[in-house]
Design a protein around this motif. Structure first.
Motif, PDB file in Angstrom:
ATOM      1  N   GLY A 125       0.716  -1.092   0.065  1.00 52.73           N
ATOM      2  CA  GLY A 125      -0.039  -0.014  -0.125  1.00 52.73           C
ATOM      3  C   GLY A 125       0.981   1.185  -0.065  1.00 52.73           C
ATOM      4  N   THR A 177      -7.446   9.713   9.649  1.00 51.69           N
ATOM      5  CA  THR A 177      -5.929  10.297   8.820  1.00 51.69           C
ATOM      6  C   THR A 177      -6.276  10.747   7.616  1.00 51.69           C
ATOM      7  N   GLU A 206      -6.413   9.768   0.963  1.00 52.72           N
ATOM      8  CA  GLU A 206      -7.626   9.697  -0.289  1.00 52.72           C
ATOM      9  C   GLU A 206      -8.911   8.911   0.283  1.00 52.72           C
ATOM     10  N   ASP A 256      -5.005  -9.022  -4.643  1.00 51.47           N
ATOM     11  CA  ASP A 256      -6.185  -9.797  -5.029  1.00 51.47           C
ATOM     12  C   ASP A 256      -5.852 -11.018  -5.807  1.00 51.47           C
ATOM     13  N   LEU A 285      -4.173  -1.543  10.436  1.00 50.01           N
ATOM     14  CA  LEU A 285      -5.661  -2.047  10.676  1.00 50.01           C
ATOM     15  C   LEU A 285      -6.398  -0.501  10.986  1.00 50.01           C
ATOM     16  N   SER A 286      -7.152  -0.617  12.025  1.00 48.78           N
ATOM     17  CA  SER A 286      -7.941   0.461  12.410  1.00 48.78           C
ATOM     18  C   SER A 286      -8.579   0.032  13.828  1.00 48.78           C
ATOM     19  N   ASP A 315      -1.125  -6.547  -7.490  1.00 47.70           N
ATOM     20  CA  ASP A 315      -2.443  -6.803  -6.972  1.00 47.70           C
ATOM     21  C   ASP A 315      -2.574  -7.548  -5.938  1.00 47.70           C
TER      22      ASP A 315
END
Ligand SMILES: NC(=O)c1ccc[n+]([C@@H]2O[C@H](COP(=O)([O-])OP(=O)(O)OC[C@H]3O[C@@H](n4cnc5c(N)ncnc54)[C@H](OP(=O)(O)O)[C@@H]3O)[C@@H](O)[C@H]2O)c1
Length: 262
Positions: A16, A190, A193, A69, A144-145, A67
């Motif tokens: 990322g 944060t 985008e 994925d 993570l979050s 990717d």
């Protein structure tokens, strides 16, 4: 490599890295002297980042356009790269799933999110672990979050997959050998985008203006603002440094104090 803060001589694979928090983590690692390979789908942004990494202090850089994925291609590309240049640090960061209630989520959305997070992380740990073992030094950090600890309304798929990642990392922490740690960073709101996209979505859903949505988020934390990505990136870099040698299996929030739990 004598200073406990220095990452000179180390190599980090940062996922990322093309924008947002992953990009900030890559730059923060470079500030500590770490060499960095950035991984994401947007090759142009990764290439532009390489010059900034060198300016920040990275001795060597590379980019992998991949990717998360497509795990077969991912494993092949990363495996080949690390065979030539082993990494001792792995930063696991990717895009968050789209917003929405869990009752509205499709099986496909849940499967894609699980794959992009848990399965991709598993593949990347498999690929990097031999290099960490050979060096006797390893740092795995997930981005993570805060939803790992306190699910956030209307982020149903995100909440679900963060919980899975938190459990995955804690389990991994018990299995990794001494000297190879895994920790999670839990960012608060944060300025990236992704946050702009989420703010636009809330504005469209509620009729509020975007600035008011963002101001509402800022007000939730005692710091009364939204974080700069660099503030999260430097927490990641600390956890990757020798200084964090006894921090293991933890979920560390950088949320301006928003969560109330002790
Ligand atoms: N910003 C916040 O307020 C906040 C708060 C809490 C948690 N988080 C979480 O922190 C993480 C990073 O957030 P962010 O705001 O920096 O997100 P972002 O701006 O959307 O950046 C996401 C990064 O992940 C990469 N990525 C996405 N899908 C990918 C895929 N399939 N394969 C490879 N790379 C992929 C993107 O690169 P390419 O598009 O080039 O592939 C980009 O570099 C997310 O999981 C987010 O949910 C963010």
């Amino acid at each position: 490599m004598n200073s406990p803060w220095s990452l000179q001589g180390r190599h980090a694979l940062v996922c990322g890295a093309s924008r947002g928090i992953g990009r900030a983590a890559a730059l923060a690692l470079a500030e500590l002297g770490c060499s960095v390979t950035g991984l994401a789908r947007d090759g142009a942004r990764l290439t532009a980042l390489e010059a900034e990494l060198v300016a920040a202090g990275a001795a060597r850089t590379a980019s992998l356009v991949a990717d998360l994925d497509d795990r077969v291609a991912l494993a092949n590309l990363v495996g080949e790269h690390l065979a030539a240049w082993p990494a001792q640090i792995l930063v696991l960061c990717t895009g968050g799933p789209k917003a929405g209630p869990i009752l509205g989520a499709t099986d496909e959305e849940l499967l894609v999110a699980f794959g992009r997070n848990v399965l991709a992380s598993q593949a990347l740990v498999r690929a990097t672990l031999p290099g960490m073992k050979a060096a006797g030094y390893g740092r795995i950090v997930t981005v993570l979050s805060t939803s790992v600890k306190e699910p956030i309304d209307n982020l149903g798929v995100g909440n679900t997959v963060r919980g899975a990642m938190g459990a995955w990392a804690k389990t991994l922490s018990g299995e990794l050998p001494p000297g190879i740690t895994v920790n999670n960073v839990l960012p608060g709101y944060t300025d990236t985008e992704r946050l702009s996209d989420l703010a636009s979505g809330v504005a469209a859903r509620t009729g509020k203006v975007v600035d008011d949505v963002r101001a509402g988020w800022a007000a939730l934390a005692p710091e009364k603002r939204i974080a700069d990505p660099a503030e999260i990136g430097r927490v990641v870099a600390f956890l990757c440094s020798p200084a964090a040698s006894f921090v293991r299996g933890q979920s560390i929030a950088a949320d301006g104090g928003r969560m109330r739990g002790i």
